[in-house]
Design an enzyme around this catalytic site. Structure first.
Site, PDB file in Angstrom:
ATOM      1  N   CYS A  65     -16.386   3.538 -33.805  1.00  0.00           N
ATOM      2  CA  CYS A  65     -14.950   3.783 -33.995  1.00  0.00           C
ATOM      3  C   CYS A  65     -14.461   2.769 -35.023  1.00  0.00           C
ATOM      4  O   CYS A  65     -15.254   2.002 -35.568  1.00  0.00           O
ATOM      5  CB  CYS A  65     -14.169   3.746 -32.686  1.00  0.00           C
ATOM      6  SG  CYS A  65     -13.868   2.135 -31.948  1.00  0.00           S
ATOM      7  N   HIS A  98     -31.229 -11.062 -25.829  1.00  0.00           N
ATOM      8  CA  HIS A  98     -30.652 -11.851 -24.745  1.00  0.00           C
ATOM      9  C   HIS A  98     -29.882 -11.041 -23.711  1.00  0.00           C
ATOM     10  O   HIS A  98     -29.751 -11.481 -22.572  1.00  0.00           O
ATOM     11  CB  HIS A  98     -29.717 -12.919 -25.307  1.00  0.00           C
ATOM     12  CG  HIS A  98     -30.432 -13.959 -26.109  1.00  0.00           C
ATOM     13  ND1 HIS A  98     -29.767 -15.013 -26.693  1.00  0.00           N
ATOM     14  CD2 HIS A  98     -31.740 -14.117 -26.439  1.00  0.00           C
ATOM     15  CE1 HIS A  98     -30.636 -15.776 -27.342  1.00  0.00           C
ATOM     16  NE2 HIS A  98     -31.843 -15.247 -27.205  1.00  0.00           N
TER      17      HIS A  98
END
Length: 143
Positions: A65, A98
């Site tokens: 978006c 991570h």
């Protein structure tokens, strides 16, 4: 590999280029995005992509978006979805390493198409590091 992609009116060109890239790599793509620049509501597309990831119908999701924020917030409402807003390939890499992100959110108004493709490539080619990060990722879910 299966990827679901969704975008609002800020991202038709981005989606088209990313889908072309993915298909050139032999990746199956489910396209929920709009091809129009006419205003639409990003949650309509973000929920479809996130549902596919949540239900195991897609390995990863890509949402696009204008800022990347609204559609990322939408995707993150789904259990098991970890959507990361990325604006560089280094952030995309860390989101996978991570955080075990499984959906990438791209801000179309703040990145180039070339940057977006590089982020997607990095995101899809980076494995979760596990180890010390697994405990943290496990704490993300509210269930």
């Amino acid at each position: 590999m299966k990827i679901s992609i969704g975008n609002d009116h800020a991202g038709p060109e981005y989606k088209k280029a990313i889908v072309k890239y993915l298909e050139s790599k032999g990746i199956e793509v489910t396209n929920y995005g709009t091809d129009s620049f006419d205003s639409v509501d990003y949650p309509d597309f973000g929920h479809k992509v996130a549902s596919d990831v949540e239900e195991g119908k897609a390995d990863f999701g890509i949402v696009i978006c204008g800022s990347g924020n609204g559609i990322a917030m939408t995707a993150n409402k789904h259990q098991g979805v970890r959507c990361a807003l990325c604006w560089t390939k280094e952030i995309a890499e860390l989101a996978r390493l991570h955080n075990d992100a499984n959906v990438i959110s791209i801000p179309a108004r703040y990145t180039s198409i070339e940057q977006a493709i590089a982020m997607v490539e990095t995101f899809l080619n980076t494995e979760f590091e596990g180890g010390r990060h697994q405990n943290r990722v496990s704490k993300i879910s509210c269930s």
